[in-house]
Design a protein around this motif. Structure first.
Motif, PDB file in Angstrom:
ATOM      1  N   GLU A   1      76.428   6.644  61.374  1.00 41.52           N
ATOM      2  CA  GLU A   1      75.275   6.319  62.209  1.00 41.52           C
ATOM      3  C   GLU A   1      75.521   6.765  63.658  1.00 41.52           C
ATOM      4  O   GLU A   1      74.653   7.375  64.296  1.00 41.52           O
ATOM      5  CB  GLU A   1      74.983   4.817  62.150  1.00 41.52           C
ATOM      6  N   ILE A   2      76.710   6.482  64.149  1.00 38.62           N
ATOM      7  CA  ILE A   2      77.045   6.864  65.524  1.00 38.62           C
ATOM      8  C   ILE A   2      77.003   8.388  65.674  1.00 38.62           C
ATOM      9  O   ILE A   2      76.420   8.936  66.626  1.00 38.62           O
ATOM     10  CB  ILE A   2      78.438   6.309  65.917  1.00 38.62           C
ATOM     11  N   ALA A   3      77.594   9.093  64.703  1.00 39.03           N
ATOM     12  CA  ALA A   3      77.635  10.555  64.771  1.00 39.03           C
ATOM     13  C   ALA A   3      76.230  11.147  64.749  1.00 39.03           C
ATOM     14  O   ALA A   3      75.920  12.098  65.482  1.00 39.03           O
ATOM     15  CB  ALA A   3      78.466  11.109  63.610  1.00 39.03           C
ATOM     16  N   VAL A   4      75.361  10.550  63.920  1.00 41.07           N
ATOM     17  CA  VAL A   4      73.986  11.043  63.819  1.00 41.07           C
ATOM     18  C   VAL A   4      73.248  10.829  65.141  1.00 41.07           C
ATOM     19  O   VAL A   4      72.568  11.720  65.657  1.00 41.07           O
ATOM     20  CB  VAL A   4      73.257  10.320  62.661  1.00 41.07           C
ATOM     21  N   LYS A   5      73.417   9.648  65.716  1.00 40.03           N
ATOM     22  CA  LYS A   5      72.728   9.359  66.982  1.00 40.03           C
ATOM     23  C   LYS A   5      73.223  10.270  68.093  1.00 40.03           C
ATOM     24  O   LYS A   5      72.418  10.823  68.855  1.00 40.03           O
ATOM     25  CB  LYS A   5      72.910   7.882  67.350  1.00 40.03           C
ATOM     26  N   ASP A   6      74.539  10.459  68.137  1.00 37.19           N
ATOM     27  CA  ASP A   6      75.101  11.354  69.150  1.00 37.19           C
ATOM     28  C   ASP A   6      74.542  12.758  69.011  1.00 37.19           C
ATOM     29  O   ASP A   6      74.212  13.429  69.999  1.00 37.19           O
ATOM     30  CB  ASP A   6      76.638  11.422  69.016  1.00 37.19           C
ATOM     31  N   ALA A   7      74.437  13.207  67.752  1.00 38.48           N
ATOM     32  CA  ALA A   7      74.014  14.587  67.507  1.00 38.48           C
ATOM     33  C   ALA A   7      72.548  14.808  67.860  1.00 38.48           C
ATOM     34  O   ALA A   7      72.183  15.866  68.351  1.00 38.48           O
ATOM     35  CB  ALA A   7      74.268  14.951  66.046  1.00 38.48           C
ATOM     36  N   LEU A   8      71.717  13.801  67.633  1.00 38.05           N
ATOM     37  CA  LEU A   8      70.279  14.021  67.821  1.00 38.05           C
ATOM     38  C   LEU A   8      69.772  13.666  69.214  1.00 38.05           C
ATOM     39  O   LEU A   8      68.747  14.181  69.654  1.00 38.05           O
ATOM     40  CB  LEU A   8      69.478  13.244  66.772  1.00 38.05           C
ATOM     41  N   ARG A   9      70.475  12.776  69.903  1.00 45.17           N
ATOM     42  CA  ARG A   9      69.967  12.322  71.198  1.00 45.17           C
ATOM     43  C   ARG A   9      69.790  13.457  72.184  1.00 45.17           C
ATOM     44  O   ARG A   9      68.868  13.456  72.973  1.00 45.17           O
ATOM     45  CB  ARG A   9      70.875  11.243  71.772  1.00 45.17           C
ATOM     46  N   GLY A  10      70.685  14.446  72.119  1.00 42.58           N
ATOM     47  CA  GLY A  10      70.586  15.546  73.061  1.00 42.58           C
ATOM     48  C   GLY A  10      69.504  16.579  72.709  1.00 42.58           C
ATOM     49  O   GLY A  10      69.260  17.492  73.480  1.00 42.58           O
ATOM     50  N   GLN A  11      68.905  16.427  71.540  1.00 39.14           N
ATOM     51  CA  GLN A  11      67.969  17.460  71.075  1.00 39.14           C
ATOM     52  C   GLN A  11      66.617  17.366  71.790  1.00 39.14           C
ATOM     53  O   GLN A  11      66.172  16.280  72.153  1.00 39.14           O
ATOM     54  CB  GLN A  11      67.752  17.331  69.557  1.00 39.14           C
ATOM     55  N   GLU A  12      66.009  18.529  71.900  1.00 40.21           N
ATOM     56  CA  GLU A  12      64.727  18.608  72.596  1.00 40.21           C
ATOM     57  C   GLU A  12      63.661  17.772  71.882  1.00 40.21           C
ATOM     58  O   GLU A  12      63.535  17.833  70.659  1.00 40.21           O
ATOM     59  CB  GLU A  12      64.285  20.076  72.624  1.00 40.21           C
ATOM     60  N   GLY A  13      62.924  17.013  72.641  1.00 40.65           N
ATOM     61  CA  GLY A  13      61.818  16.233  72.085  1.00 40.65           C
ATOM     62  C   GLY A  13      62.238  14.911  71.476  1.00 40.65           C
ATOM     63  O   GLY A  13      61.413  14.151  70.988  1.00 40.65           O
ATOM     64  N   VAL A  14      63.557  14.614  71.505  1.00 42.14           N
ATOM     65  CA  VAL A  14      64.034  13.361  70.893  1.00 42.14           C
ATOM     66  C   VAL A  14      64.389  12.366  71.987  1.00 42.14           C
ATOM     67  O   VAL A  14      65.271  12.605  72.800  1.00 42.14           O
ATOM     68  CB  VAL A  14      65.283  13.616  70.027  1.00 42.14           C
ATOM     69  N   SER A  15      63.653  11.254  72.023  1.00 45.91           N
ATOM     70  CA  SER A  15      64.016  10.241  73.010  1.00 45.91           C
ATOM     71  C   SER A  15      64.672   9.038  72.350  1.00 45.91           C
ATOM     72  O   SER A  15      65.359   8.258  72.997  1.00 45.91           O
ATOM     73  CB  SER A  15      62.769   9.805  73.785  1.00 45.91           C
ATOM     74  N   GLU A  16      64.441   8.911  71.046  1.00 47.52           N
ATOM     75  CA  GLU A  16      65.040   7.771  70.350  1.00 47.52           C
ATOM     76  C   GLU A  16      65.384   8.186  68.926  1.00 47.52           C
ATOM     77  O   GLU A  16      64.695   9.005  68.323  1.00 47.52           O
ATOM     78  CB  GLU A  16      64.016   6.616  70.324  1.00 47.52           C
ATOM     79  N   VAL A  17      66.488   7.613  68.404  1.00 40.72           N
ATOM     80  CA  VAL A  17      66.899   7.929  67.027  1.00 40.72           C
ATOM     81  C   VAL A  17      66.990   6.639  66.221  1.00 40.72           C
ATOM     82  O   VAL A  17      67.632   5.680  66.647  1.00 40.72           O
ATOM     83  CB  VAL A  17      68.283   8.638  67.004  1.00 40.72           C
TER      84      VAL A  17
END
Ligand SMILES: Nc1ncnc2c1ncn2[C@@H]1O[C@H](COP(=O)(O)OP(=O)(O)O)[C@@H](O)[C@H]1O
Ligand SMILES: [Mg+2]
Length: 324
Positions: free
Chosen positions: A49-65
């Motif tokens: 879960e932590i790895a997924v959140k870390d990976a997606l938070r920096g992505q464009e258009g993503v403010s919350e995971v």
């Protein structure tokens, strides 16, 4: 995917999460993922879960995971213990395999699918105990070795003849398997001997992850075992391996081991068919006496307990290698 680029987000995930991804949606800046976490322990889930959140938070258009995990109810796996004919020690092996696995810390239960000749209530010392029901499901009967059990023997009166036809027998069996097994992860299923309706129902409805075949060293029993193997193969149930029971007779007086039925037959047969050989249990009066008294030899110490433990370790290793 309502907006955003599914492919880009997916590619940003760690490989392990990609392999377990069931769905991924991005809407109003919220990325929602469903991951299949079957077989992972809590620590592994948290890490993912932590790895997924870390990976997606920096992505464009993503403010919350948001991460949802399925398979929170334990994935229960069945292993079938089969033999072509009766009297070769299938029930004895099933009980002791379950006890040995429990000793290793596995959450294991036992289903006595031999609904015409149930023997597990006696082998695991809970004869006469009636299972209760919860939400229309049977609650397994505990045994002193941490192995919950369900058997037709718990439901019918002792000695009462069961003369059911195939479909009824199949339904009875379903109730035993589809019971309230709680956090039990593994069910050892003691199949009735032969290759008839009950066995087929079992294999088709419940799809065991693997099968252990028991045989005595005699040629005839081995031929029967070969028939059992082909039943499993037809149903696409992998063979975990073969066990040779009643191999060599340990004299209770002098300890000398003789071979009334020969020895090594099952190992040679397993080899020639390309199956693993899981181990050998000697013919030993104490095994029968302890079993009949509701004292599974695997629960104790000494060479017989070790023989069952060695088989249990091989089965556990096979199961662990199956996980992925
Ligand atoms: N290794 C063994 N040594 C001595 N007796 C055994 C051994 N394995 C099984 N038995 C005895 O043989 C009989 C048949 O075994 P069981 O497990 O009920 O066979 P199955 O389930 O294949 O019909 C039982 O009385 C059991 O105690
Ligand atoms: Mg039996």
């Amino acid at each position: 995917m309502s907006d955003g680029d599914d492919g880009t987000l997916k590619a940003a995930l760690p490989p392990l999460a990609q392999a377990r991804l069931q769905s991924l949606r991005l809407a109003d800046g919220v990325a929602t993922l469903v991951l299949d976490v079957a077989g992972l322990d809590r620590l592994e889930r948290d890490r993912m879960e932590i790895a997924v959140k870390d990976a997606l938070r920096g992505q464009e258009g993503v403010s919350e995971v948001r991460v949802a995990m399925t398979a929170d109810k334990p994935q229960r796996r069945l292993i079938a213990v089969g033999s072509g004919k009766g009297g070769v020690g299938k029930s004895t092996l099933s009980a002791n395999l379950a006890v040995a696995l429990a000793k290793m810390g596995r959450k294991v239960g036992l289903v006595d699918a031999d609904i015409y000749g149930p023997s597990q209530p006696r082998l695991l010392a809970n004869e006469g105990v009636k299972p209760t029901a919860r939400d229309k499901k049977l609650v397994p009967v505990p045994s002193p070795w941490g192995v919950p059990v369900l058997s037709m023997g718990h439901i019918i009166e002792p000695g009462q003849a069961i003369a059911w036809r195939g479909p009824m027998a199949g339904n009875a069996l379903s109730q035993l398997v589809d019971a309230d097994w709680g956090d039990t992860e593994l069910l050892v299923v003691d199949l009735p001997p032969g290759t008839g309706d009950v066995q087929l129902t079992m294999l088709q409805r419940f799809k065991p992850v693997g099968a252990v075949i028991v045989s005595t060293p005699q040629d005839l029993a081995l031929m029967d075992a070969t028939r059992a193997i082909s039943l499993f193969e037809q149903s696409e149930v992998p063979i975990i391996g073969m066990v040779e029971n009643m191999a060599g007779y340990a004299c209770p007086h002098c300890g000398e081991v003789s071979d009334p039925f020969g020895q090594g037959g099952a190992e040679a047969a397993a080899k020639s068919m390309g199956h693993a050989f899981l181990g050998r249990i000697p013919l030993d009066l104490s095994i029968r006496q302890d079993s009949d008294a509701g004292n599974p030899p695997a629960a104790g110490e000494g060479p017989q307990a070790e023989a069952f433990a060695a088989i249990a370790r091989r089965v556990a290793t096979w199961l662990d290698n199956q996980k992925r």
